[in-house]
Design a protein around this motif. Structure first.
Motif, mmCIF file in Angstrom:
data_model
loop_
_atom_site.group_PDB
_atom_site.id
_atom_site.type_symbol
_atom_site.label_atom_id
_atom_site.label_comp_id
_atom_site.label_asym_id
_atom_site.label_seq_id
_atom_site.Cartn_x
_atom_site.Cartn_y
_atom_site.Cartn_z
ATOM 1 N N LYS A 1 50.618 -12.080 10.202
ATOM 2 C CA LYS A 1 51.382 -10.898 10.673
ATOM 3 C C LYS A 1 51.388 -10.938 12.122
ATOM 4 C CE LYS A 1 49.073 -8.329 6.777
ATOM 5 N NZ LYS A 1 48.297 -7.512 6.250
ATOM 6 N N THR B 1 45.763 -15.020 10.992
ATOM 7 C CA THR B 1 45.753 -16.023 10.129
ATOM 8 C C THR B 1 46.591 -15.490 8.866
ATOM 9 O OG1 THR B 1 43.278 -16.255 10.777
ATOM 10 C CG2 THR B 1 43.669 -16.903 8.328
ATOM 11 N N ASP B 2 46.644 -14.181 8.885
ATOM 12 C CA ASP B 2 47.535 -13.819 7.634
ATOM 13 C C ASP B 2 48.851 -13.847 8.060
ATOM 14 O OD1 ASP B 2 45.259 -13.081 6.181
ATOM 15 O OD2 ASP B 2 45.302 -10.932 6.946
ATOM 16 N N ASP C 1 39.670 -8.809 14.046
ATOM 17 C CA ASP C 1 40.709 -8.377 13.458
ATOM 18 C C ASP C 1 42.159 -8.886 13.685
ATOM 19 O OD1 ASP C 1 38.849 -6.535 12.004
ATOM 20 O OD2 ASP C 1 39.282 -4.754 13.070
ATOM 21 N N GLN D 1 42.425 -12.282 12.344
ATOM 22 C CA GLN D 1 42.725 -12.252 10.666
ATOM 23 C C GLN D 1 44.077 -11.988 10.814
ATOM 24 O OE1 GLN D 1 40.470 -12.684 8.274
ATOM 25 N NE2 GLN D 1 42.379 -12.908 7.225
ATOM 26 N N LEU D 2 44.637 -11.125 11.583
ATOM 27 C CA LEU D 2 46.029 -10.619 11.549
ATOM 28 C C LEU D 2 46.973 -12.071 11.547
ATOM 29 C CD1 LEU D 2 46.205 -7.480 13.285
ATOM 30 C CD2 LEU D 2 46.878 -7.730 10.875
#
Length: 329
Positions: free
Chosen positions: A294, A291-292, A285, A288-289
């Protein structure tokens, strides 16, 4: 294979690149082709002989590709991150072309292709796993609470800032370097304070203005001062030793702690132990944050394998201002 070896204790010049035997695949471990690894303060102490546990091949974390896994826990070719589980402490670590990591300390990224460039991915494992555990397990931080991070421009400090701000926490960060104040403000802290042993006196907080939580990454040298900054019912987590490893010479809780303050220690070597499974940390997770977009989790500088001495010098001299990454051989 090529490996970076500590041949004797001392300054970064003791790190030598040489040919050594490639690790043999064995049950309970994943043999990883190392694509990149982060540099950590613990490895400075290991290199200098100041750490209780160390191995000739250092490195407590890495990202890479599974080359062999006798137990079948991971498919060959899978992109993974690995951290702790004795790496660099009781088994040879990640400063090499290949490393054997305990399967309980390896996290699959779900495919053969990494979601981020290898150097960006390598900035995440140790720093973000430690920061997440300190914030959401030890400190039990909640949205809207106030958090003081002492040593906020370190790799671990910036990871904690990123995670806390993303969670809606109001963050105050400290740094010794006045030139780095803007870096922390850009990451979303509400205020930056100059780090120093007399921080509590300079802040002179009223009872109602004390922090809900303090993450102390400076260590024993300011611990007693940090304890005075936490409100009743608040929490203090000690998770770093940027100020050195010297012990507290005189600590009397009865005289030096306020009633109702919760104090705990987080030790990253505990990762992988039954009480602290790596699976508890949502590493995928967090990736992913990043990668996004954020989380601003990019390394501050990336070195090549043969620049390991320069990488160590940058961290040891306090010039890193975040995470330093070294690419695999």
């Amino acid at each position: 294979m090529k490996a970076i070896v500590i041949e004797k204790f001392g300054n970064p010049d003791v790190l030598v690149i040489k040919d050594v035997d490639k690790p043999e695949p064995k049950a309970g471990f994943a043999l990883i082709r190392v694509k990149a690894f982060g540099i950590n303060h613990a490895e400075m102490h290991m290199r200098k002989g100041e750490w209780a546990e160390w191995m000739p091949i250092s490195g407590v974390e890495c990202v890479g590709i599974v080359e062999a896994c006798p137990g079948g826990e991971f498919e060959l070719g899978t992109a993974v991150v690995a951290l702790m589980g004795g790496l660099g402490r009781t088994i040879n670590g990640s400063y090499a072309e290949y490393t054997n990591a305990s399967v309980g300390n390896v996290v699959s990224l779900g495919s053969n292709e990494p979601p981020l460039p290898w150097d960006q991915l390598a900035a995440i494992p140790e720093s973000y796993a430690t920061a997440w555990s300190s914030l959401f397990r030890n400190l039990e931080i909640q949205k809207g609470q106030t958090l003081l991070i002492r040593g906020a421009t370190s790799a671990l400090g910036k990871a904690a800032v990123n995670l806390a701000v993303n969670h809606g926490v109001r963050v105050v960060g400290t740094t010794r370097n006045a030139d780095r104040h803007q870096d922390l403000l850009t990451l979303g802290v509400e205020k930056v304070e100059q780090e120093g042993p007399d921080l509590s006196k300079r802040l002179n907080l009223r009872l109602e203005d004390k922090f809900d939580a303090v993450l102390d990454l400076i260590g024993n040298s300011v611990l007693l001062d940090s304890l005075t900054l936490v409100r009743r019912g608040g929490r203090l987590c000690l998770a770093g030793w940027l100020g050195g490893l010297a012990p507290i010479s005189d600590f009397n809780p009865l005289l030096q702690m306020s009633g109702g303050v919760h104090f705990s220690l987080f030790r990253s070597p505990d990762f992988g132990q039954p009480a602290f499974p790596v699976s508890d940390v949502p590493i995928r997770d967090i990736v992913q944050l990043a990668t996004d977009g954020k989380l601003n989790a990019k390394p501050t500088k990336t070195f090549s394998f043969d620049q390991i001495r320069e990488a160590h010098r940058m961290v040891e001299e306090g010039r890193a201002n975040g995470k330093i990454v070294v690419m695999g051989y």
